[in-house]
Write a protein that holds these residues in place. Structure first.
Motif, PDB file in Angstrom:
ATOM      1  N   GLY A 212       0.770  -1.236   0.000  1.00 55.93           N
ATOM      2  CA  GLY A 212       0.000   0.000   0.000  1.00 55.93           C
ATOM      3  C   GLY A 212       0.800   1.283   0.000  1.00 55.93           C
ATOM      4  O   GLY A 212       1.926   1.362   0.490  1.00 55.93           O
ATOM      5  N   ASP A 213       0.201   2.317  -0.575  1.00 56.31           N
ATOM      6  CA  ASP A 213       0.794   3.654  -0.689  1.00 56.31           C
ATOM      7  C   ASP A 213       2.143   3.621  -1.400  1.00 56.31           C
ATOM      8  O   ASP A 213       3.030   4.440  -1.113  1.00 56.31           O
ATOM      9  N   ILE A 214       2.303   2.697  -2.313  1.00 57.26           N
ATOM     10  CA  ILE A 214       3.508   2.676  -3.133  1.00 57.26           C
ATOM     11  C   ILE A 214       3.485   3.857  -4.095  1.00 57.26           C
ATOM     12  O   ILE A 214       4.495   4.524  -4.320  1.00 57.26           O
ATOM     13  N   LEU A 215       2.312   4.149  -4.641  1.00 57.08           N
ATOM     14  CA  LEU A 215       2.135   5.288  -5.538  1.00 57.08           C
ATOM     15  C   LEU A 215       1.325   6.369  -4.824  1.00 57.08           C
ATOM     16  O   LEU A 215       0.363   6.066  -4.124  1.00 57.08           O
ATOM     17  N   ASN A 216       1.714   7.613  -5.032  1.00 52.69           N
ATOM     18  CA  ASN A 216       0.997   8.724  -4.403  1.00 52.69           C
ATOM     19  C   ASN A 216      -0.003   9.309  -5.399  1.00 52.69           C
ATOM     20  O   ASN A 216       0.138  10.439  -5.872  1.00 52.69           O
ATOM     21  N   LEU A 217      -1.030   8.526  -5.693  1.00 55.53           N
ATOM     22  CA  LEU A 217      -1.980   8.911  -6.738  1.00 55.53           C
ATOM     23  C   LEU A 217      -2.891  10.057  -6.325  1.00 55.53           C
ATOM     24  O   LEU A 217      -3.509  10.689  -7.184  1.00 55.53           O
ATOM     25  N   LEU A 218      -2.987  10.343  -5.040  1.00 49.94           N
ATOM     26  CA  LEU A 218      -3.849  11.439  -4.587  1.00 49.94           C
ATOM     27  C   LEU A 218      -3.227  12.806  -4.849  1.00 49.94           C
ATOM     28  O   LEU A 218      -3.928  13.818  -4.826  1.00 49.94           O
ATOM     29  N   GLN A 219      -1.923  12.855  -5.085  1.00 47.55           N
ATOM     30  CA  GLN A 219      -1.257  14.143  -5.259  1.00 47.55           C
ATOM     31  C   GLN A 219      -0.615  14.269  -6.639  1.00 47.55           C
ATOM     32  O   GLN A 219       0.385  14.948  -6.801  1.00 47.55           O
ATOM     33  N   ILE A 220      -1.225  13.613  -7.622  1.00 41.34           N
ATOM     34  CA  ILE A 220      -0.797  13.780  -9.016  1.00 41.34           C
ATOM     35  C   ILE A 220      -1.791  14.709  -9.700  1.00 41.34           C
ATOM     36  O   ILE A 220      -2.991  14.429  -9.740  1.00 41.34           O
TER      37      ILE A 220
ATOM     38  N   TYR B  14      -5.099  20.027  -9.142  1.00 38.49           N
ATOM     39  CA  TYR B  14      -5.297  18.987  -8.138  1.00 38.49           C
ATOM     40  C   TYR B  14      -6.786  18.907  -7.825  1.00 38.49           C
ATOM     41  O   TYR B  14      -7.393  19.890  -7.401  1.00 38.49           O
ATOM     42  N   THR B  15      -7.364  17.746  -8.060  1.00 42.47           N
ATOM     43  CA  THR B  15      -8.807  17.630  -7.956  1.00 42.47           C
ATOM     44  C   THR B  15      -9.208  16.378  -7.196  1.00 42.47           C
ATOM     45  O   THR B  15      -8.451  15.398  -7.128  1.00 42.47           O
TER      46      THR B  15
ATOM     47  N   PRO C  39     -12.846   9.300   1.215  1.00 42.53           N
ATOM     48  CA  PRO C  39     -13.147   9.754   2.574  1.00 42.53           C
ATOM     49  C   PRO C  39     -12.592  11.152   2.770  1.00 42.53           C
ATOM     50  O   PRO C  39     -11.792  11.639   1.946  1.00 42.53           O
ATOM     51  N   TRP C  40     -12.958  11.792   3.878  1.00 41.38           N
ATOM     52  CA  TRP C  40     -12.572  13.189   4.070  1.00 41.38           C
ATOM     53  C   TRP C  40     -11.059  13.378   4.077  1.00 41.38           C
ATOM     54  O   TRP C  40     -10.529  14.324   3.498  1.00 41.38           O
ATOM     55  N   GLY C  41     -10.354  12.463   4.731  1.00 44.63           N
ATOM     56  CA  GLY C  41      -8.902  12.612   4.812  1.00 44.63           C
ATOM     57  C   GLY C  41      -8.240  12.560   3.452  1.00 44.63           C
ATOM     58  O   GLY C  41      -7.326  13.336   3.156  1.00 44.63           O
ATOM     59  N   SER C  42      -8.689  11.632   2.593  1.00 43.32           N
ATOM     60  CA  SER C  42      -8.126  11.548   1.248  1.00 43.32           C
ATOM     61  C   SER C  42      -8.499  12.767   0.420  1.00 43.32           C
ATOM     62  O   SER C  42      -7.721  13.230  -0.420  1.00 43.32           O
ATOM     63  N   LEU C  43      -9.682  13.302   0.676  1.00 41.10           N
ATOM     64  CA  LEU C  43     -10.102  14.530   0.010  1.00 41.10           C
ATOM     65  C   LEU C  43      -9.160  15.677   0.370  1.00 41.10           C
ATOM     66  O   LEU C  43      -8.722  16.449  -0.491  1.00 41.10           O
ATOM     67  N   PHE C  44      -8.813  15.773   1.642  1.00 40.04           N
ATOM     68  CA  PHE C  44      -7.881  16.792   2.111  1.00 40.04           C
ATOM     69  C   PHE C  44      -6.506  16.615   1.456  1.00 40.04           C
ATOM     70  O   PHE C  44      -5.881  17.577   0.998  1.00 40.04           O
ATOM     71  N   VAL C  45      -6.035  15.359   1.398  1.00 39.55           N
ATOM     72  CA  VAL C  45      -4.730  15.064   0.805  1.00 39.55           C
ATOM     73  C   VAL C  45      -4.710  15.409  -0.683  1.00 39.55           C
ATOM     74  O   VAL C  45      -3.718  15.922  -1.200  1.00 39.55           O
ATOM     75  N   ALA C  46      -5.824  15.171  -1.368  1.00 43.53           N
ATOM     76  CA  ALA C  46      -5.867  15.390  -2.808  1.00 43.53           C
ATOM     77  C   ALA C  46      -6.027  16.851  -3.189  1.00 43.53           C
ATOM     78  O   ALA C  46      -5.457  17.312  -4.185  1.00 43.53           O
ATOM     79  N   VAL C  47      -6.785  17.617  -2.394  1.00 44.51           N
ATOM     80  CA  VAL C  47      -7.151  18.976  -2.789  1.00 44.51           C
ATOM     81  C   VAL C  47      -6.280  20.046  -2.123  1.00 44.51           C
ATOM     82  O   VAL C  47      -5.745  20.933  -2.787  1.00 44.51           O
ATOM     83  N   LEU C  48      -6.128  19.972  -0.798  1.00 43.37           N
ATOM     84  CA  LEU C  48      -5.480  21.063  -0.070  1.00 43.37           C
ATOM     85  C   LEU C  48      -4.017  20.801   0.261  1.00 43.37           C
ATOM     86  O   LEU C  48      -3.185  21.710   0.188  1.00 43.37           O
ATOM     87  N   LEU C  49      -3.672  19.553   0.624  1.00 45.36           N
ATOM     88  CA  LEU C  49      -2.305  19.267   1.065  1.00 45.36           C
ATOM     89  C   LEU C  49      -1.238  19.587   0.019  1.00 45.36           C
ATOM     90  O   LEU C  49      -0.170  20.100   0.388  1.00 45.36           O
ATOM     91  N   PRO C  50      -1.453  19.335  -1.284  1.00 46.64           N
ATOM     92  CA  PRO C  50      -0.414  19.701  -2.261  1.00 46.64           C
ATOM     93  C   PRO C  50      -0.072  21.189  -2.233  1.00 46.64           C
ATOM     94  O   PRO C  50       1.098  21.558  -2.403  1.00 46.64           O
ATOM     95  N   ARG C  51      -1.060  22.045  -1.998  1.00 47.92           N
ATOM     96  CA  ARG C  51      -0.783  23.485  -1.930  1.00 47.92           C
ATOM     97  C   ARG C  51       0.038  23.832  -0.687  1.00 47.92           C
ATOM     98  O   ARG C  51       0.944  24.671  -0.734  1.00 47.92           O
TER      99      ARG C  51
END
Length: 375
Positions: free
Chosen positions: A65-73, A79-80, A190-202
């Motif tokens: 798991g988490d080998i690829l960081n697909l939430l932050q591509i 970033y959506t 889930p909410w945490g993945s939403l945060f990682v995908a949308v806001l965390l990259p910024r």
């Protein structure tokens, strides 16, 4: 009855690499969102385990798991949270292109007789639930990769990434995709993945280390003292994001809302160690003698009772530990090493010598005369 001698057999378990688009962009500038910079070390690691004493053995590499960081591509620079099979497939293609040494090493490993690769889906690479990205990954490896949606059980060893036990990161496996009123299915994040995908990259573009500090509660106190302006601005942005997701659930395709927001923030700050979860699995399943988790990025070993063990193989990402007993910035290329006994007595049922032995190891690499200290 005499003992039987069988072919040497091993399994290697690694997790939380978080591969992105590569260390450098096409123009040569550095990608500050890239978390994995150990392609050469990984290539040495898999090459070692396909040669020498491992050349004629059965060796399975388990990517937990988490080998690829697909939430932050990003998708065309954006970033959506609207992550589709097409966008994930495109993201995997970008990751493969950005880490040629990594995938070339995997190809050589998988091409070695008796060697294979398995993949357990985590929260950062939940898009690997789709067939499209799995096909691209297998083609990059050059051999069929066996995928597991949540967990992998073999010979009394239970391996799982671990996000399913957290409200902010767990995936609804009964409804992993949202299809209603959409032209094509999107991930039900889930909410945490939403945060990682949308806001965390910024946020990471301003402070790349922000998601590498443990524990988060100590880091927040440090920010309030040493970086208060940025801390205040970031806190307001997070608060706005929380309120926004509460008020506009449909905008973010959240079906369950964020009713557990306070609870998940507590989980993030405490960063659970999963001991109790592992012990429950060991207690509820008599046939399971070993539990291996990833996800927490913390190397860990606990014994529940004699013959029952829990391991966490840690991460290959850099971490900054604010715990006094292990203080400082460090990178430990750790993994779980599973070794099967070569000689067994088939007449002895349940003989502990028959079951595989699990150990935590750290890859030290091969000797080389120089390394980069300034990039």
């Amino acid at each position: 009855m005499s003992e039987e001698t069988r072919k040497p057999k091993y399994k290697l378990v690694v997790s939380d690499f978080h591969l992105g688009k590569g260390r450098y962009f096409r123009d040569g500038t550095q990608n500050i969102l890239e978390d994995f910079i150990y392609d050469r070390e990984f290539a040495e690691f898999v090459n070692y385990h396909r040669s020498g004493t491992f050349a004629d053995a059965d060796v399975e590499l388990i990517l937990n798991g988490d080998i690829l960081n697909l939430l932050q591509i990003d998708t065309y620079g954006v970033y959506t949270h609207l992550i589709t099979e097409k966008s994930v497939t495109r993201a995997v293609e970008k990751i493969v292109a950005g880490h040629p040494d990594f995938f070339q090493a995997l190809r050589r490993f998988a091409a070695t007789p008796g060697h294979s690769v398995s993949y357990i889906v985590g929260n950062h690479d939940v898009g690997m639930l789709w067939a499209g990205p799995r096909k691209v990954f297998s083609e990059a490896v050059g051999s069929p990769v066996v995928f597991y949606d949540v967990s992998y059980l073999f010979d009394g060893v239970y391996v799982e990434h671990g996000q399913q036990y957290e409200r902010f990161a767990g995936i609804d496996m009964n409804q992993p995709f949202i299809t209603r009123r959409l032209p094509e299915p999107v991930l039900n994040l889930p909410w945490g993945s939403l945060f990682v995908a949308v806001l965390l990259p910024r946020i990471k573009q301003e402070r790349p280390h922000v998601d590498k500090v443990r524990p988060m509660s100590a880091f927040i106190r440090w920010v309030l003292i040493h970086d208060p302006l940025w801390g205040l601005q970031t806190g307001l942005r997070i608060l706005k994001f929380v309120v926004d997701t509460i008020l506009f659930k449909s905008r973010y395709q959240i079906h369950q809302g964020v009713r557990a927001t306070l609870g998940l923030l507590k989980e993030i700050s405490l960063y659970p160690n999963y001991d109790k979860i592992a012990f429950k699995i060991l207690e509820d399943n008599e046939a399971v003698h070993t539990v291996i988790f990833g996800h927490t990025h913390i190397l860990r070993y606990r014994q529940w009772r004699e013959g029952k063990e829990y391991f966490n193989e840690g991460t290959w990402n850099e971490t900054t530990n604010l715990f006094l007993d292990d203080y400082g910035r460090q990178t430990r290329l750790t993994y779980a090493f599973i070794e099967y006994p070569v000689s067994v007595d088939p007449s002895v049922a349940g003989d502990p010598g028959v079951r595989p032995k699990v150990r935590l190891k750290q890859w030290q690499g091969v000797w080389r005369p120089e390394i980069e200290v300034l990039i």
